[in-house]
Each structure stands twice: as structure tokens, then as C-alpha cells.
Design a protein around this motif. Structure first.
Motif, PDB file in Angstrom:
ATOM      1  N   ASN A  56       0.883  -1.165   0.000  1.00  0.00           N
ATOM      2  CA  ASN A  56       0.000   0.000   0.000  1.00  0.00           C
ATOM      3  C   ASN A  56       0.920   1.214   0.000  1.00  0.00           C
ATOM      4  O   ASN A  56       1.619   1.455   0.993  1.00  0.00           O
ATOM      5  N   GLU A  94       0.575   4.211   0.559  1.00  0.00           N
ATOM      6  CA  GLU A  94       0.390   5.125   1.694  1.00  0.00           C
ATOM      7  C   GLU A  94       1.116   4.643   2.939  1.00  0.00           C
ATOM      8  O   GLU A  94       1.371   5.421   3.848  1.00  0.00           O
ATOM      9  N   ASP A  95       1.454   3.353   2.986  1.00  0.00           N
ATOM     10  CA  ASP A  95       2.169   2.790   4.128  1.00  0.00           C
ATOM     11  C   ASP A  95       3.655   2.600   3.857  1.00  0.00           C
ATOM     12  O   ASP A  95       4.374   2.033   4.678  1.00  0.00           O
ATOM     13  N   ASN A  96       4.119   3.044   2.689  1.00  0.00           N
ATOM     14  CA  ASN A  96       5.513   2.849   2.309  1.00  0.00           C
ATOM     15  C   ASN A  96       6.366   4.030   2.763  1.00  0.00           C
ATOM     16  O   ASN A  96       6.061   5.175   2.448  1.00  0.00           O
ATOM     17  N   TYR A  97       7.423   3.728   3.483  1.00  0.00           N
ATOM     18  CA  TYR A  97       8.322   4.768   3.963  1.00  0.00           C
ATOM     19  C   TYR A  97       9.726   4.611   3.382  1.00  0.00           C
ATOM     20  O   TYR A  97      10.701   5.074   3.961  1.00  0.00           O
TER      21      TYR A  97
END
Length: 116
Positions: A55, A57-60
Motif C-alpha cells: 500500500n 500510503e504505508d511505504n516509507y
């Protein structure tokens, strides 16, 4: 003795990753092993591993890339209509770097910096 560091970033779609890094950023492919992709530009390599369920949006995922002639690099990306991160246009930072950043299709943050 340490000689290099090569970041490994997640990718959902290898074709989208190739299109972004090769067509927009000017990287070349140096290896494609199904679910593992190797790209290079000048003296840096970035490796990508398949992560279809990522996802964004959850990738850093983040990479800091040192460069020379950052202003011309920045302008060349603008000319190609590459989206610069809205919070990270080319600017001088208090830690002695001139920087800008952008996001790849999987939300990996690429920050480019040159010493002031």
C-alpha cells in the motif's frame, strides 16, 4: 572495507517502475530477474523487489542521492514534467545542502542533495 551502498526499494509493478526511472529519471536497466530489478544512473544503483500487496500510503522507503549540478538536474526534471514533491522544491537547507525530493510510483521518497 566498505565500497558502496545500494538501496533496495519495494515496487508493485515492474513496468511502472521501469517507465518512471528509465523514461523520466534517465536510469538504465542493468538486470531483470523476474521479481527483482536493478537500475543504474551514473555512479549509483537502486535495486527493486516485487511487493505486489504494497500500500503506497504505508511505504516509507527513502533514498538520499548526492549529486553535482543540482540546479540543472532539477530543471531537467521540471522540463520532463516530473512531479516534484510539493513540500520539497529545490531549496537550501540549514544542514548545508541544496535539496529537492520526489516520489516514485510506489511512494518511495528520492531526495537529491548537493553540498552548498
Amino acid at each position: 572495507m566498505l565500497t558502496a551502498i545500494i538501496p533496495k526499494l519495494p515496487m508493485r509493478d515492474k513496468n511502472a517502475t521501469k517507465a518512471f526511472y528509465i523514461d523520466q529519471l534517465g536510469f538504465t536497466e542493468i538486470g531483470d530477474y523476474g521479481d527483482y530489478l536493478l537500475l543504474k544512473k551514473d555512479n549509483i544503483e537502486i535495486h527493486f523487489f516485487e511487493f505486489k500487496s504494497l500500500n503506497p500510503e504505508d511505504n516509507y522507503g527513502q533514498v538520499y542521492i548526492r549529486t553535482h549540478a543540482i540546479a540543472s538536474l532539477y530543471q531537467s526534471l521540471l522540463d520532463k514534467k516530473v512531479s516534484i514533491h510539493p513540500n520539497a522544491p529545490l531549496q537550501n537547507k540549514p544542514w548545508g545542502q541544496k535539496e529537492f525530493a520526489l516520489l516514485d510510483p510506489d511512494n518511495n521518497l528520492l531526495t537529491f542533495g548537493e553540498s552548498l
